[in-house]
Design a protein around this motif. Sequence first.
Motif, PDB file in Angstrom:
ATOM      1  N   ARG A  91     -17.743  27.319  10.499  1.00 57.32           N
ATOM      2  CA  ARG A  91     -18.584  26.982   9.339  1.00 57.32           C
ATOM      3  C   ARG A  91     -19.963  27.630   9.436  1.00 57.32           C
ATOM      4  NH1 ARG A  91     -16.038  21.578   9.891  1.00 57.32           N
ATOM      5  NH2 ARG A  91     -14.528  21.449   8.197  1.00 57.32           N
ATOM      6  N   ALA A  92     -20.486  27.769  10.634  1.00 60.44           N
ATOM      7  CA  ALA A  92     -21.806  28.388  10.815  1.00 60.44           C
ATOM      8  C   ALA A  92     -21.766  29.883  10.516  1.00 60.44           C
ATOM      9  CB  ALA A  92     -22.294  28.162  12.240  1.00 60.44           C
ATOM     10  N   LEU A  93     -20.602  30.508  10.649  1.00 56.02           N
ATOM     11  CA  LEU A  93     -20.499  31.949  10.409  1.00 56.02           C
ATOM     12  C   LEU A  93     -20.536  32.309   8.940  1.00 56.02           C
ATOM     13  CD1 LEU A  93     -17.800  32.946  13.034  1.00 56.02           C
ATOM     14  CD2 LEU A  93     -20.265  33.283  13.141  1.00 56.02           C
ATOM     15  N   VAL A  94     -20.349  31.345   8.068  1.00 55.05           N
ATOM     16  CA  VAL A  94     -20.389  31.616   6.637  1.00 55.05           C
ATOM     17  C   VAL A  94     -21.763  32.139   6.231  1.00 55.05           C
ATOM     18  CG1 VAL A  94     -20.256  30.540   4.360  1.00 55.05           C
ATOM     19  CG2 VAL A  94     -18.580  29.972   6.084  1.00 55.05           C
ATOM     20  N   PHE A  95     -22.788  31.716   6.930  1.00 57.79           N
ATOM     21  CA  PHE A  95     -24.153  32.111   6.592  1.00 57.79           C
ATOM     22  C   PHE A  95     -24.614  33.351   7.356  1.00 57.79           C
ATOM     23  CE2 PHE A  95     -23.760  27.538   5.893  1.00 57.79           C
ATOM     24  CZ  PHE A  95     -23.982  27.516   4.533  1.00 57.79           C
ATOM     25  N   ALA A  96     -23.750  33.904   8.206  1.00 58.68           N
ATOM     26  CA  ALA A  96     -24.080  35.104   8.966  1.00 58.68           C
ATOM     27  C   ALA A  96     -23.666  36.342   8.172  1.00 58.68           C
ATOM     28  CB  ALA A  96     -23.353  35.075  10.311  1.00 58.68           C
ATOM     29  N   PRO A  97     -24.321  37.471   8.414  1.00 63.55           N
ATOM     30  CA  PRO A  97     -23.907  38.706   7.743  1.00 63.55           C
ATOM     31  C   PRO A  97     -22.585  39.197   8.336  1.00 63.55           C
ATOM     32  CG  PRO A  97     -25.668  39.151   9.282  1.00 63.55           C
ATOM     33  CD  PRO A  97     -25.473  37.662   9.267  1.00 63.55           C
TER      34      PRO A  97
ATOM     35  N   LEU B 289     -19.085  41.549  13.662  1.00 66.54           N
ATOM     36  CA  LEU B 289     -19.008  40.085  13.743  1.00 66.54           C
ATOM     37  C   LEU B 289     -17.578  39.596  13.524  1.00 66.54           C
ATOM     38  CD1 LEU B 289     -20.501  37.476  14.216  1.00 66.54           C
ATOM     39  CD2 LEU B 289     -20.998  37.371  11.776  1.00 66.54           C
ATOM     40  N   VAL B 290     -16.845  40.239  12.643  1.00 66.91           N
ATOM     41  CA  VAL B 290     -15.452  39.850  12.416  1.00 66.91           C
ATOM     42  C   VAL B 290     -14.628  40.083  13.677  1.00 66.91           C
ATOM     43  CG1 VAL B 290     -13.362  40.455  11.131  1.00 66.91           C
ATOM     44  CG2 VAL B 290     -15.500  40.113   9.913  1.00 66.91           C
TER      45      VAL B 290
ATOM     46  N   ASP C 105     -17.017  37.182  -1.729  1.00 68.97           N
ATOM     47  CA  ASP C 105     -17.676  35.968  -2.213  1.00 68.97           C
ATOM     48  C   ASP C 105     -18.368  35.196  -1.093  1.00 68.97           C
ATOM     49  OD1 ASP C 105     -15.497  34.947  -0.888  1.00 68.97           O
ATOM     50  OD2 ASP C 105     -14.763  33.739  -2.558  1.00 68.97           O
ATOM     51  N   GLY C 106     -18.365  35.748   0.136  1.00 69.48           N
ATOM     52  CA  GLY C 106     -19.038  35.111   1.261  1.00 69.48           C
ATOM     53  C   GLY C 106     -18.141  34.223   2.094  1.00 69.48           C
ATOM     54  N   ALA C 107     -16.888  34.073   1.690  1.00 70.36           N
ATOM     55  CA  ALA C 107     -15.954  33.229   2.447  1.00 70.36           C
ATOM     56  C   ALA C 107     -15.413  33.996   3.652  1.00 70.36           C
ATOM     57  CB  ALA C 107     -14.814  32.775   1.556  1.00 70.36           C
ATOM     58  N   LEU C 108     -15.081  33.250   4.675  1.00 72.54           N
ATOM     59  CA  LEU C 108     -14.439  33.791   5.867  1.00 72.54           C
ATOM     60  C   LEU C 108     -13.008  33.284   5.871  1.00 72.54           C
ATOM     61  CD1 LEU C 108     -14.647  35.281   8.615  1.00 72.54           C
ATOM     62  CD2 LEU C 108     -15.324  33.083   9.597  1.00 72.54           C
ATOM     63  N   VAL C 109     -12.047  34.189   5.937  1.00 70.16           N
ATOM     64  CA  VAL C 109     -10.627  33.836   5.936  1.00 70.16           C
ATOM     65  C   VAL C 109     -10.055  34.176   7.306  1.00 70.16           C
ATOM     66  CG1 VAL C 109      -8.386  34.208   4.859  1.00 70.16           C
ATOM     67  CG2 VAL C 109     -10.464  34.345   3.481  1.00 70.16           C
ATOM     68  N   VAL C 110      -9.496  33.179   7.980  1.00 71.16           N
ATOM     69  CA  VAL C 110      -8.903  33.376   9.293  1.00 71.16           C
ATOM     70  C   VAL C 110      -7.418  33.056   9.199  1.00 71.16           C
ATOM     71  CG1 VAL C 110      -8.876  32.601  11.690  1.00 71.16           C
ATOM     72  CG2 VAL C 110     -11.043  32.798  10.482  1.00 71.16           C
TER      73      VAL C 110
ATOM     74  N   VAL D 101      -7.022  29.529   7.374  1.00 70.05           N
ATOM     75  CA  VAL D 101      -8.183  28.679   7.136  1.00 70.05           C
ATOM     76  C   VAL D 101      -9.212  29.504   6.377  1.00 70.05           C
ATOM     77  CG1 VAL D 101     -10.049  27.395   8.239  1.00 70.05           C
ATOM     78  CG2 VAL D 101      -7.766  27.347   9.231  1.00 70.05           C
ATOM     79  N   VAL D 102      -9.689  28.935   5.261  1.00 70.12           N
ATOM     80  CA  VAL D 102     -10.718  29.578   4.469  1.00 70.12           C
ATOM     81  C   VAL D 102     -11.970  28.729   4.580  1.00 70.12           C
ATOM     82  CG1 VAL D 102     -11.410  30.341   2.164  1.00 70.12           C
ATOM     83  CG2 VAL D 102      -9.007  30.497   2.872  1.00 70.12           C
ATOM     84  N   VAL D 103     -13.049  29.346   5.035  1.00 73.21           N
ATOM     85  CA  VAL D 103     -14.331  28.660   5.184  1.00 73.21           C
ATOM     86  C   VAL D 103     -15.312  29.320   4.218  1.00 73.21           C
ATOM     87  CG1 VAL D 103     -16.151  27.992   6.769  1.00 73.21           C
ATOM     88  CG2 VAL D 103     -13.823  28.273   7.616  1.00 73.21           C
ATOM     89  N   SER D 104     -15.848  28.511   3.325  1.00 74.86           N
ATOM     90  CA  SER D 104     -16.810  29.066   2.363  1.00 74.86           C
ATOM     91  C   SER D 104     -18.053  28.196   2.329  1.00 74.86           C
ATOM     92  CB  SER D 104     -16.182  29.182   0.974  1.00 74.86           C
ATOM     93  OG  SER D 104     -15.716  27.935   0.550  1.00 74.86           O
ATOM     94  N   ALA D 105     -19.123  28.767   1.802  1.00 72.03           N
ATOM     95  CA  ALA D 105     -20.396  28.054   1.740  1.00 72.03           C
ATOM     96  C   ALA D 105     -20.360  26.982   0.683  1.00 72.03           C
ATOM     97  CB  ALA D 105     -21.522  29.036   1.440  1.00 72.03           C
TER      98      ALA D 105
END
Length: 121
Positions: free
Chosen positions: A52-58, A63-64, A95-100, A117-121
């Motif tokens: 969840r914290a990585l959603v706000f990271a560039p 990083l991926v 859209d800023g979401a991280l999909v794992v 798992v989709v993590v979005s802001a």
Amino acid sequence: MTGPLSFPLRTDGTGRTADADPERHVRELIELVLLTEPGERVMRPDFGCGLRALVFAPLGDVLVTATEALIRAQLHTWVDDVAAVDRVDAEAREDGALVVTVAYRRRADNAVGVTRVVVSA
């Protein structure tokens, strides 16, 4: 009781502790590791990936790649007794979401599974 306990803990129709569906159990274990922040569990401060914290990271390629390595290491540490991780893919969407996506094999019956798992802001 023949398998893993259901989570959250509950009783079945006979009043006994309910078993978890094996596929659901492994999927929920993986999601728990991915979504728990390190330090969130007092007795296990090193547990979790903190996605969840990585959603706000560039979220660039570096990083991926680092996130995939972190996820693989955490899953190996905490889930390896019930599932072998075959593949971990992390993707930063526009859209800023991280999909794992995690592909795994259950150790009990060698069944193949995939969880996303989709993590979005």
